[in-house]
Design a protein around this motif. Structure first.
Motif, PDB file in Angstrom:
ATOM      1  N   PRO A 113       9.778  49.690  13.322  1.00  0.00           N
ATOM      2  CA  PRO A 113       9.796  49.306  14.743  1.00  0.00           C
ATOM      3  C   PRO A 113       8.405  49.144  15.341  1.00  0.00           C
ATOM      4  CG  PRO A 113      11.414  51.024  14.312  1.00  0.00           C
ATOM      5  CD  PRO A 113      10.610  50.869  13.055  1.00  0.00           C
ATOM      6  N   GLU A 114       7.473  50.040  14.972  1.00  0.00           N
ATOM      7  CA  GLU A 114       6.125  49.954  15.533  1.00  0.00           C
ATOM      8  C   GLU A 114       5.435  48.659  15.110  1.00  0.00           C
ATOM      9  OE1 GLU A 114       7.311  52.429  13.766  1.00  0.00           O
ATOM     10  OE2 GLU A 114       7.497  54.106  15.189  1.00  0.00           O
ATOM     11  N   ALA A 115       5.617  48.285  13.836  1.00  0.00           N
ATOM     12  CA  ALA A 115       5.010  47.041  13.342  1.00  0.00           C
ATOM     13  C   ALA A 115       5.598  45.836  14.048  1.00  0.00           C
ATOM     14  CB  ALA A 115       5.207  46.934  11.829  1.00  0.00           C
ATOM     15  N   MET A 116       6.895  45.856  14.290  1.00  0.00           N
ATOM     16  CA  MET A 116       7.531  44.744  14.994  1.00  0.00           C
ATOM     17  C   MET A 116       7.023  44.650  16.431  1.00  0.00           C
ATOM     18  SD  MET A 116       9.484  43.199  12.813  1.00  0.00           S
ATOM     19  CE  MET A 116       8.102  43.559  11.712  1.00  0.00           C
ATOM     20  N   ALA A 117       6.824  45.801  17.086  1.00  0.00           N
ATOM     21  CA  ALA A 117       6.316  45.794  18.454  1.00  0.00           C
ATOM     22  C   ALA A 117       4.910  45.207  18.511  1.00  0.00           C
ATOM     23  CB  ALA A 117       6.331  47.212  19.011  1.00  0.00           C
ATOM     24  N   GLU A 118       4.089  45.555  17.534  1.00  0.00           N
ATOM     25  CA  GLU A 118       2.725  45.020  17.494  1.00  0.00           C
ATOM     26  C   GLU A 118       2.724  43.501  17.291  1.00  0.00           C
ATOM     27  OE1 GLU A 118       0.584  47.096  14.483  1.00  0.00           O
ATOM     28  OE2 GLU A 118       0.647  49.024  15.542  1.00  0.00           O
ATOM     29  N   LEU A 119       3.735  42.992  16.590  1.00  0.00           N
ATOM     30  CA  LEU A 119       3.840  41.557  16.356  1.00  0.00           C
ATOM     31  C   LEU A 119       4.495  40.820  17.524  1.00  0.00           C
ATOM     32  CD1 LEU A 119       5.021  41.623  12.627  1.00  0.00           C
ATOM     33  CD2 LEU A 119       2.826  40.746  13.467  1.00  0.00           C
ATOM     34  N   GLY A 120       4.935  41.589  18.517  1.00  0.00           N
ATOM     35  CA  GLY A 120       5.582  40.971  19.667  1.00  0.00           C
ATOM     36  C   GLY A 120       7.020  40.586  19.419  1.00  0.00           C
ATOM     37  N   ILE A 121       7.680  41.276  18.485  1.00  0.00           N
ATOM     38  CA  ILE A 121       9.084  40.993  18.160  1.00  0.00           C
ATOM     39  C   ILE A 121       9.962  42.094  18.739  1.00  0.00           C
ATOM     40  CG2 ILE A 121      10.777  40.782  16.286  1.00  0.00           C
ATOM     41  CD1 ILE A 121       8.554  39.604  14.560  1.00  0.00           C
ATOM     42  N   GLU A 122      10.943  41.692  19.516  1.00  0.00           N
ATOM     43  CA  GLU A 122      11.926  42.651  20.028  1.00  0.00           C
ATOM     44  C   GLU A 122      12.848  43.023  18.871  1.00  0.00           C
ATOM     45  OE1 GLU A 122      15.435  42.888  23.460  1.00  0.00           O
ATOM     46  OE2 GLU A 122      13.999  41.222  23.449  1.00  0.00           O
ATOM     47  N   TYR A 123      12.899  44.319  18.554  1.00  0.00           N
ATOM     48  CA  TYR A 123      13.500  44.744  17.285  1.00  0.00           C
ATOM     49  C   TYR A 123      14.590  45.778  17.521  1.00  0.00           C
ATOM     50  CZ  TYR A 123      13.780  46.926  12.643  1.00  0.00           C
ATOM     51  OH  TYR A 123      14.210  47.441  11.446  1.00  0.00           O
ATOM     52  N   TYR A 124      15.721  45.568  16.823  1.00  0.00           N
ATOM     53  CA  TYR A 124      16.829  46.515  16.846  1.00  0.00           C
ATOM     54  C   TYR A 124      17.206  46.850  15.408  1.00  0.00           C
ATOM     55  CZ  TYR A 124      17.341  45.060  21.718  1.00  0.00           C
ATOM     56  OH  TYR A 124      17.111  44.790  23.043  1.00  0.00           O
TER      57      TYR A 124
ATOM     58  N   ASN B  45      17.345  48.034   8.070  1.00  0.00           N
ATOM     59  CA  ASN B  45      16.113  48.783   8.350  1.00  0.00           C
ATOM     60  C   ASN B  45      14.984  48.387   7.404  1.00  0.00           C
ATOM     61  OD1 ASN B  45      17.305  50.119  10.470  1.00  0.00           O
ATOM     62  ND2 ASN B  45      17.751  51.990   9.313  1.00  0.00           N
ATOM     63  N   LEU B  46      14.791  47.091   7.251  1.00  0.00           N
ATOM     64  CA  LEU B  46      13.753  46.594   6.352  1.00  0.00           C
ATOM     65  C   LEU B  46      12.356  46.740   6.945  1.00  0.00           C
ATOM     66  CD1 LEU B  46      15.328  43.292   4.943  1.00  0.00           C
ATOM     67  CD2 LEU B  46      15.406  45.605   3.996  1.00  0.00           C
ATOM     68  N   TYR B  47      12.271  46.793   8.267  1.00  0.00           N
ATOM     69  CA  TYR B  47      10.973  46.757   8.919  1.00  0.00           C
ATOM     70  C   TYR B  47      10.781  47.973   9.814  1.00  0.00           C
ATOM     71  CZ  TYR B  47      12.304  41.993   7.684  1.00  0.00           C
ATOM     72  OH  TYR B  47      12.777  40.895   7.022  1.00  0.00           O
TER      73      TYR B  47
ATOM     74  N   PHE C 119      13.533  38.994   1.622  1.00  0.00           N
ATOM     75  CA  PHE C 119      13.546  39.210   3.063  1.00  0.00           C
ATOM     76  C   PHE C 119      12.587  40.324   3.490  1.00  0.00           C
ATOM     77  CE2 PHE C 119      18.355  37.981   3.066  1.00  0.00           C
ATOM     78  CZ  PHE C 119      18.008  36.672   2.767  1.00  0.00           C
ATOM     79  N   LYS C 120      12.040  41.070   2.544  1.00  0.00           N
ATOM     80  CA  LYS C 120      11.349  42.315   2.897  1.00  0.00           C
ATOM     81  C   LYS C 120       9.950  42.099   3.469  1.00  0.00           C
ATOM     82  CE  LYS C 120      14.094  45.247  -0.130  1.00  0.00           C
ATOM     83  NZ  LYS C 120      14.128  46.260  -1.210  1.00  0.00           N
ATOM     84  N   SER C 121       9.299  41.010   3.096  1.00  0.00           N
ATOM     85  CA  SER C 121       7.945  40.751   3.619  1.00  0.00           C
ATOM     86  C   SER C 121       7.791  39.280   4.005  1.00  0.00           C
ATOM     87  CB  SER C 121       6.889  41.153   2.588  1.00  0.00           C
ATOM     88  OG  SER C 121       6.942  42.525   2.302  1.00  0.00           O
ATOM     89  N   PRO C 122       8.556  38.812   4.979  1.00  0.00           N
ATOM     90  CA  PRO C 122       8.443  37.407   5.365  1.00  0.00           C
ATOM     91  C   PRO C 122       7.180  37.166   6.190  1.00  0.00           C
ATOM     92  CG  PRO C 122       9.956  38.517   6.830  1.00  0.00           C
ATOM     93  CD  PRO C 122       9.564  39.527   5.788  1.00  0.00           C
ATOM     94  N   ASP C 123       6.848  35.919   6.351  1.00  0.00           N
ATOM     95  CA  ASP C 123       5.749  35.524   7.228  1.00  0.00           C
ATOM     96  C   ASP C 123       6.272  35.597   8.664  1.00  0.00           C
ATOM     97  OD1 ASP C 123       3.844  34.278   8.772  1.00  0.00           O
ATOM     98  OD2 ASP C 123       3.509  32.627   7.368  1.00  0.00           O
ATOM     99  N   PHE C 124       5.925  36.678   9.358  1.00  0.00           N
ATOM    100  CA  PHE C 124       6.497  36.889  10.688  1.00  0.00           C
ATOM    101  C   PHE C 124       5.984  35.883  11.708  1.00  0.00           C
ATOM    102  CE2 PHE C 124       7.459  41.088   8.869  1.00  0.00           C
ATOM    103  CZ  PHE C 124       8.805  41.161   9.199  1.00  0.00           C
TER     104      PHE C 124
ATOM    105  N   LEU D 123      15.030  40.287  16.771  1.00  0.00           N
ATOM    106  CA  LEU D 123      15.487  40.565  15.403  1.00  0.00           C
ATOM    107  C   LEU D 123      16.436  41.757  15.399  1.00  0.00           C
ATOM    108  CD1 LEU D 123      13.047  40.593  12.349  1.00  0.00           C
ATOM    109  CD2 LEU D 123      15.091  41.997  12.409  1.00  0.00           C
ATOM    110  N   PHE D 124      17.606  41.562  14.798  1.00  0.00           N
ATOM    111  CA  PHE D 124      18.586  42.634  14.591  1.00  0.00           C
ATOM    112  C   PHE D 124      18.628  42.936  13.089  1.00  0.00           C
ATOM    113  CE2 PHE D 124      19.783  40.528  18.485  1.00  0.00           C
ATOM    114  CZ  PHE D 124      20.115  41.578  19.344  1.00  0.00           C
TER     115      PHE D 124
END
Length: 471
Positions: free
Chosen positions: A447-458, A443-445, A421-426, A438-439
């Motif tokens: 937050p900044e990287a998720m924001a850049e990918l356009g994923i709402e992250y919690y 804390n695998l990911y 699960f740590k490096s999936p194809d987002f 994504l919830f």
């Protein structure tokens, strides 16, 4: 050396197999005929990396066999390990009925001198109860165990030893073969001295590089196991409380973890914030130690808080989901990655996923879950959890692929930190979800990287722009 493991569950099976790997002649006993039949046919009742290969090799070599014959198993072992379950009783205390039943069986069938080793996690004073149970059976056979010395040929005599296990599920074989410490409690008697020497010889292969064995009195050894698990659980709950506060004040618990873990007095182990601990050890052992304290008029307030925090933490992701979607989740569909309480095991005991799934389904949601190993065990456990409302089980489906589980889901919920699960194809994750949400309960990911990918992250305790009150 001839060794018998009584109880072929997680601890007994790993312990017996690893002793056989070192050249000992090992018999594993269990009253569950289906389990023994499975083992004798080449199957393994639990998932533990590397264990099945070790069992097959040592069984083929004639060093490891499995039986339901109590008399045969007791006769075989010079050292008899008790490795049966000690489930929590209704009041939280450890239920010793299985341990004491084994002790009575030993007393009923033993001949000559036996070293009886408590491998199960047991309260302080259990060795005395085991000795009393064995003695009662010997007396019923016409022997006087208090007068029978260990050198008296076939006259039954014994010593009860404490040798707690420190195996991490998912790394148990490695932990056993390369232990960081071996704790052995022996009684202060002639029989105890003989047992000490036998245990020293048995564990000698682990001490070639340096001595890892700590001999002590029996009660201290019994207490050590509970103390170790309670300390580790306390660190987890402490970090989870800090994580919840970090969200409210705008801090990032991952940065805090690096900041405090770099202090050598603290270190990094067990400082990860998440959705709480589960498994067969921490919850049960904390409850048992709290009960021991009550029995001795000593309230363990810190451990009471550790349990309370952990129970609450299992619902942190549920709270985040409810704040995002509203209290009613009817019509919402979630993908859930990870069912086992930790990676590299199929153990569902006290798994946070169970609390999360139950809370979401009871609010009207449907779930498609994926776990690399634990799906079949999870189905059985969730059937128990929904016994009062079995119709709700229809809201839970399972996938053979972590990507397929995402299809048309309103969000991805991560509960167990499996490596896959740590490096999936987002881009694939986003394409399959109804919306990129994504919830992350581990804390695998970032937050900044998720924001850049356009994923709402919690995440848990992350400064990701979603600072929410948990009260």
């Amino acid at each position: 050396m001839n060794i018998t493991l009584i109880g072929s569950g997680y601890v007994g099976l790993v312990t017996g197999t690893c002793f056989a790997e070192l050249g000992n002649q090992v018999v594993c006993l269990d009253v569950d005929k289906r389990k023994i039949d499975l083992l004798n046919s080449g199957g393994v009742p639990i998932y533990e990396p590397g264990l099945q290969e070790l069992i097959a090799r040592n069984a083929a070599a004639g060093r490891l066999r499995f039986t339901t014959d109590v008399q045969d198993a007791v006769a075989h072992g010079d050292v008899l390990f008790i490795a049966v379950g000690t489930p929590p009783d209704e009041d939280g205390s450890a239920d010793l009925k299985h341990v004491l039943a084994v002790a009575r069986d030993i007393g009923r069938w033993m001949q000559g001198f036996k070293i009886v080793v408590n491998k199960s996690t047991v309260p302080v004073g259990t060795a005395d109860k085991v000795a009393q149970a064995i003695s009662a059976e010997l007396e019923a056979r016409g022997h006087s165990p208090n007068q029978a010395g260990p050198q008296d040929g076939n006259i039954p005599s014994f010593a009860v030893v404490s040798n707690p296990e420190f195996l991490k599920e998912g790394a148990a074989v490695e932990d056993f073969m390369r232990p960081d410490r071996i704790v052995i409690g022996v009684p202060g008697s002639e029989a105890g001295n003989r047992a000490r020497e036998a245990m020293r010889v048995l564990y000698a292969p682990f001490n070639r590089n340096h001595d890892r064995t700590y001999f002590m009195d029996v009660r201290s050894a019994e207490f050590t196991k509970y103390a170790a698990n309670s300390m580790l659980a306390s660190r987890i709950s402490f970090m989870n409380e800090l994580a919840n506060l970090a969200e409210q004040v705008g801090a990032d618990i991952e940065m805090v973890r690096h900041g405090i873990g770099s202090d050598p007095r603290i270190g990094f182990n067990f400082l990860y914030a998440g959705v709480g601990f589960g498994g067969s050890c921490f919850p049960k052992d904390i409850q048992a130690l709290i009960k021991i304290g009550q029995e001795h008029n000593s309230r363990l307030r810190i451990l009471e808080a550790v349990n309370e925090v952990n129970d609450r933490q299992k619902l942190v992701l549920t709270d985040k989901i409810i704040r995002r979607f509203g209290d009613s989740l009817k019509g919402r569909h979630f993908a859930l990655w990870g069912l086992a309480f930790k990676p590299n095991t199929d153990d569902m005991r006290e798994a946070p996923s169970r609390a999360i799934i139950k809370a979401l389904v009871e609010r009207g949601a449907t779930i498609c879950a994926y776990d690399p190993i634990a799906t079949e065990v999870a189905k059985q456990c969730l059937a128990q959890d929904f016994a009062a409302a079995p119709e709700l089980l229809k809201a839970i489906t399972y996938s053979d692929s972590h990507f397929e589980a995402l299809n048309s889901a309103d969000a991805l919920v991560i509960v167990t930190d499996w490596k896959s699960f740590k490096s999936p194809d987002f881009s694939e994750v986003k394409a399959r979800l109804s919306e990129p949400l994504l919830f992350d309960g581990r804390n695998l990911y970032e937050p900044e990287a998720m924001a850049e990918l356009g994923i709402e992250y919690y995440g848990i305790g992350r400064s990701n722009g979603h600072q929410e009150s948990l009260t």
